[in-house]
Design a protein around this motif. Structure first.
Motif, PDB file in Angstrom:
ATOM      1  N   ALA A 130      -0.859  -0.698   4.431  1.00 59.00           N
ATOM      2  CA  ALA A 130      -0.426  -1.590   3.031  1.00 59.00           C
ATOM      3  C   ALA A 130      -0.556  -0.427   2.290  1.00 59.00           C
ATOM      4  N   ALA A 131      -0.225   0.182   1.584  1.00 60.18           N
ATOM      5  CA  ALA A 131      -0.795   1.243   0.742  1.00 60.18           C
ATOM      6  C   ALA A 131       0.652   1.832   0.053  1.00 60.18           C
ATOM      7  N   ARG A 132       0.705   2.397  -0.951  1.00 61.84           N
ATOM      8  CA  ARG A 132       1.942   3.782  -1.572  1.00 61.84           C
ATOM      9  C   ARG A 132       1.773   5.062  -0.723  1.00 61.84           C
ATOM     10  N   VAL A 133       2.537   5.334   0.321  1.00 66.35           N
ATOM     11  CA  VAL A 133       2.538   6.986   0.946  1.00 66.35           C
ATOM     12  C   VAL A 133       1.717   8.025  -0.083  1.00 66.35           C
ATOM     13  N   GLU A 134       2.201   8.003  -1.286  1.00 68.02           N
ATOM     14  CA  GLU A 134       1.340   9.452  -2.224  1.00 68.02           C
ATOM     15  C   GLU A 134      -0.499   8.531  -2.316  1.00 68.02           C
ATOM     16  N   THR A 135      -1.079   7.031  -1.939  1.00 62.99           N
ATOM     17  CA  THR A 135      -2.374   7.326  -2.661  1.00 62.99           C
ATOM     18  C   THR A 135      -2.564   7.248  -0.956  1.00 62.99           C
ATOM     19  N   ALA A 136      -2.289   6.654  -0.614  1.00 66.09           N
ATOM     20  CA  ALA A 136      -2.890   6.619   1.267  1.00 66.09           C
ATOM     21  C   ALA A 136      -3.151   8.178   1.466  1.00 66.09           C
ATOM     22  N   LEU A 137      -1.982   8.977   1.512  1.00 64.72           N
ATOM     23  CA  LEU A 137      -2.745  10.721   1.595  1.00 64.72           C
ATOM     24  C   LEU A 137      -3.346  10.820   1.147  1.00 64.72           C
ATOM     25  N   ALA A 138      -3.728  10.723  -0.498  1.00 64.45           N
ATOM     26  CA  ALA A 138      -4.519  11.504  -1.929  1.00 64.45           C
ATOM     27  C   ALA A 138      -5.495  10.770  -0.903  1.00 64.45           C
ATOM     28  N   ARG A 139      -6.245   9.271  -0.746  1.00 63.31           N
ATOM     29  CA  ARG A 139      -7.094   9.561  -0.670  1.00 63.31           C
ATOM     30  C   ARG A 139      -7.568   9.288   0.790  1.00 63.31           C
ATOM     31  N   ARG A 140      -7.402   9.473   1.793  1.00 62.41           N
ATOM     32  CA  ARG A 140      -7.367   9.443   3.239  1.00 62.41           C
ATOM     33  C   ARG A 140      -7.095   8.270   3.324  1.00 62.41           C
ATOM     34  N   ALA A 157       7.007   4.796  19.305  1.00 63.16           N
ATOM     35  CA  ALA A 157       5.789   3.718  20.049  1.00 63.16           C
ATOM     36  C   ALA A 157       6.152   3.885  21.587  1.00 63.16           C
ATOM     37  N   ALA A 158       7.982   3.205  21.684  1.00 57.38           N
ATOM     38  CA  ALA A 158       8.299   4.232  23.100  1.00 57.38           C
ATOM     39  C   ALA A 158       8.079   5.123  24.155  1.00 57.38           C
ATOM     40  N   ARG A 159       8.169   5.971  23.474  1.00 59.78           N
ATOM     41  CA  ARG A 159       8.188   7.195  23.472  1.00 59.78           C
ATOM     42  C   ARG A 159       6.737   7.710  23.469  1.00 59.78           C
ATOM     43  N   VAL A 160       5.754   7.767  22.796  1.00 62.63           N
ATOM     44  CA  VAL A 160       4.351   8.026  22.472  1.00 62.63           C
ATOM     45  C   VAL A 160       3.952   7.404  23.756  1.00 62.63           C
ATOM     46  N   GLY A 161       4.309   5.977  24.236  1.00 62.97           N
ATOM     47  CA  GLY A 161       3.476   4.929  24.854  1.00 62.97           C
ATOM     48  C   GLY A 161       1.727   4.922  24.705  1.00 62.97           C
ATOM     49  N   ASP A 162       1.406   4.123  25.244  1.00 67.16           N
ATOM     50  CA  ASP A 162       0.352   3.251  24.556  1.00 67.16           C
ATOM     51  C   ASP A 162      -1.040   4.306  24.501  1.00 67.16           C
ATOM     52  N   THR A 163      -1.079   5.801  25.126  1.00 72.38           N
ATOM     53  CA  THR A 163      -1.278   6.487  24.468  1.00 72.38           C
ATOM     54  C   THR A 163      -1.542   7.208  23.494  1.00 72.38           C
ATOM     55  N   GLY A 164      -0.377   6.956  23.356  1.00 73.80           N
ATOM     56  CA  GLY A 164      -0.732   7.528  21.847  1.00 73.80           C
ATOM     57  C   GLY A 164      -0.921   6.696  20.468  1.00 73.80           C
ATOM     58  N   ARG A 165      -0.657   7.013  19.217  1.00 71.93           N
ATOM     59  CA  ARG A 165      -1.208   6.291  17.857  1.00 71.93           C
ATOM     60  C   ARG A 165      -0.334   6.378  16.995  1.00 71.93           C
ATOM     61  N   ILE A 166       0.470   5.316  16.568  1.00 69.99           N
ATOM     62  CA  ILE A 166       0.984   5.501  15.285  1.00 69.99           C
ATOM     63  C   ILE A 166       0.518   4.815  14.714  1.00 69.99           C
ATOM     64  N   THR A 167       0.657   5.860  13.146  1.00 73.01           N
ATOM     65  CA  THR A 167       0.224   4.910  12.076  1.00 73.01           C
ATOM     66  C   THR A 167       2.096   4.717  10.965  1.00 73.01           C
ATOM     67  N   LEU A 168       2.011   3.203  10.303  1.00 68.08           N
ATOM     68  CA  LEU A 168       3.202   2.967   9.768  1.00 68.08           C
ATOM     69  C   LEU A 168       2.925   3.084   8.117  1.00 68.08           C
ATOM     70  N   VAL A 169       2.950   3.122   7.371  1.00 65.85           N
ATOM     71  CA  VAL A 169       2.604   3.920   5.612  1.00 65.85           C
ATOM     72  C   VAL A 169       3.603   2.853   5.363  1.00 65.85           C
ATOM     73  N   GLU A 170       3.460   1.620   4.473  1.00 70.70           N
ATOM     74  CA  GLU A 170       4.123   0.840   3.461  1.00 70.70           C
ATOM     75  C   GLU A 170       4.207   0.203   2.378  1.00 70.70           C
ATOM     76  N   SER A 171       4.627   0.314   1.057  1.00 70.92           N
ATOM     77  CA  SER A 171       3.901  -0.697   0.182  1.00 70.92           C
ATOM     78  C   SER A 171       5.053  -1.961  -0.212  1.00 70.92           C
ATOM     79  N   ALA A 172       5.977  -2.032   0.373  1.00 67.59           N
ATOM     80  CA  ALA A 172       6.418  -3.124   0.168  1.00 67.59           C
ATOM     81  C   ALA A 172       5.974  -4.655   0.380  1.00 67.59           C
ATOM     82  N   ALA A 173       5.552  -5.260   0.052  1.00 69.43           N
ATOM     83  CA  ALA A 173       5.064  -6.497   0.610  1.00 69.43           C
ATOM     84  C   ALA A 173       6.255  -7.107   1.942  1.00 69.43           C
ATOM     85  N   GLN A 174       7.002  -6.658   1.560  1.00 65.69           N
ATOM     86  CA  GLN A 174       8.093  -7.703   2.341  1.00 65.69           C
ATOM     87  C   GLN A 174       8.004  -6.502   3.683  1.00 65.69           C
TER      88      GLN A 174
END
Length: 410
Positions: free
Chosen positions: A318-328, A282-299
């Motif tokens: 909040a999702a499993r990576v394979e699920t987030a990708l497969a279900r778009r 995020a620090a490199r792409v700046g606020d004109t960029g977009r970052i999507t973080l995918v994580e399944s563990a609640a903590q």
């Protein structure tokens, strides 16, 4: 008539010559054609080994007497780093510089055997496992001790649930070594199954006891501070964080150097945890960029949302990576991807979905060379190549190694 070859038996002692290193902290040897994976040994040594397990096609053994030592052998600094005792440190009998050679050899072997790279391709990558700042002792900032039936906290034997009570763990951070949690001399834990200790880079020291999975704070804060990527992080003492104090910044620097993110780019941080790489991107792409973080563990999701709240161009899914990708749940196009999967690796479906999204580069952070090599082979089948690879000794005295690889299309 001669007796039939019965093979090796458990607890049998046999004299053998040790061959090359193998994954898992072992070296390979052979006895009458049978493969034996030997711990506490070094290539070229002649040892007496005691068989600990017998399986179809191979056996496991511990070197209990060294008849002819390799030049790289040293006396283990910890009295518990011996056959039949603590299984936490695999390589205390190996000189620190030789430990790097050992891990480099394992990485190269996995790339050749599983990623199907050639010797020339490995030579071109110039793979070399690098040491981190500090020495091989006193580095581990998070240790989970198991409690035995007598209420003593200790560490497990290799490939066993048996607890070895210890009075000190020498790879533990000095602040952890000073805690009165171990016997003899420490407290007993009659109601606990495990005791977790943390010494954070923010200066917090915490002890948490677990009984049937339920945590109870014994001392120190419930939430600890960590410093990395130019930021201060606050998270639960039981949340995942890199255990070497220099690891987080080392990995961030390697990922940024490989991806070279540009202002305005779109990035994915897959298996993103508390958001370490997302913040750096995020620090490199700046606020004109977009970052999507995918994580399944609640903590991890909670920690990411809290610690990245000042970066509105970062979305936490909040999702499993394979699920987030497969279900778009997340879709391309995307410019760069950080892939930091668990020890089992990303797997072919995740790799194929990343390739289909069309990024210009992927930085793959791996804690298991075999899983990494298998995924590199899958990338290669999709027309991608491993363009750069760095190895880091994030876990001195153990067989573990961390890799950061740059994968490019074409």
């Amino acid at each position: 008539m001669s007796a039939p070859d019965r093979g090796l038996g458990e607890a049998e002692r046999v004299e053998l010559t040790v061959d090359a290193v193998a994954p898992g902290g072992h070296c390979v040897a052979r006895v009458d054609g049978q493969v034996v994976f030997v711990r506490h040994a070094l290539p070229g040594e002649r040892v007496v080994a005691e068989v600990t397990e017998v399986h179809r096609g191979f056996a496991r053994a511990d070197a209990v007497t060294v008849l002819q030592a390799a030049p790289e052998r040293v006396e283990p600094p910890c009295p518990y780093a011996r056959p039949g005792r603590c299984g936490g440190c695999d390589l205390q009998h190996v000189a620190p510089a030789a430990q790097l050679d050992w891990k480099t050899a394992v990485v190269r072997e996995q790339l050749i055997r599983l990623a199907k790279l050639t010797d020339a391709e490995c030579d071109a990558l110039a793979v070399r496992v690098e040491a981190l700042p500090g020495g091989p002792l006193g580095w581990r900032s998070r240790i989970r001790y198991t409690v035995d039936g007598a209420g003593r906290a200790g560490l497990l034997k290799h490939r066993s649930h048996e607890v070895v009570p210890v009075d000190r763990c020498l790879i533990a951070h000095p602040a952890i070594q000073e805690l009165p949690v171990l016997a003899p001399g420490g407290v007993r834990w009659p109601d606990a199954d495990a005791v977790e200790t943390v010494a954070s880079t923010g200066g917090d020291v915490a002890v948490t006891a677990y009984a049937e999975g339920t945590p109870t704070t014994v001392s120190g804060p419930e939430r600890v501070r960590e410093r990395a990527a130019g930021r201060e992080w606050e998270l639960s003492a039981s949340s995942f964080w890199q255990v070497h104090p220099a690891a987080a910044d080392t990995l961030v620097d390697a990922v940024l150097a490989q991806l070279a993110p540009r202002p305005g780019e779109r990035a994915w941080d897959l298996y993103g945890g508390a958001g370490l790489f997302a913040a750096a991107l995020a620090a490199r792409v700046g606020d004109t960029g977009r970052i999507t973080l995918v994580e399944s563990a609640a903590q991890g999701v909670a920690a990411a949302r809290e610690n990245l709240a000042d970066l509105p161009w970062v979305e936490v899914v909040a999702a499993r990576v394979e699920t987030a990708l497969a279900r778009r749940r997340i879709t391309g196009p995307v410019d760069v991807v950080v892939l930091d999967p668990p020890r089992s690796g990303a797997g072919a479906p995740v790799v194929r979905d990343i390739v289909a999204a069309g990024p210009r580069a992927v930085a793959y952070v791996a804690c298991d060379p075999a899983a990494f090599a298998r995924d590199v082979h899958t990338f290669a089948g999709a027309g991608w190549r491993l363009a750069e690879l760095r190895g880091f000794d994030l876990f001195p005295m153990t067989q573990h190694v961390e890799l950061v690889g740059l994968l490019l299309p074409g």
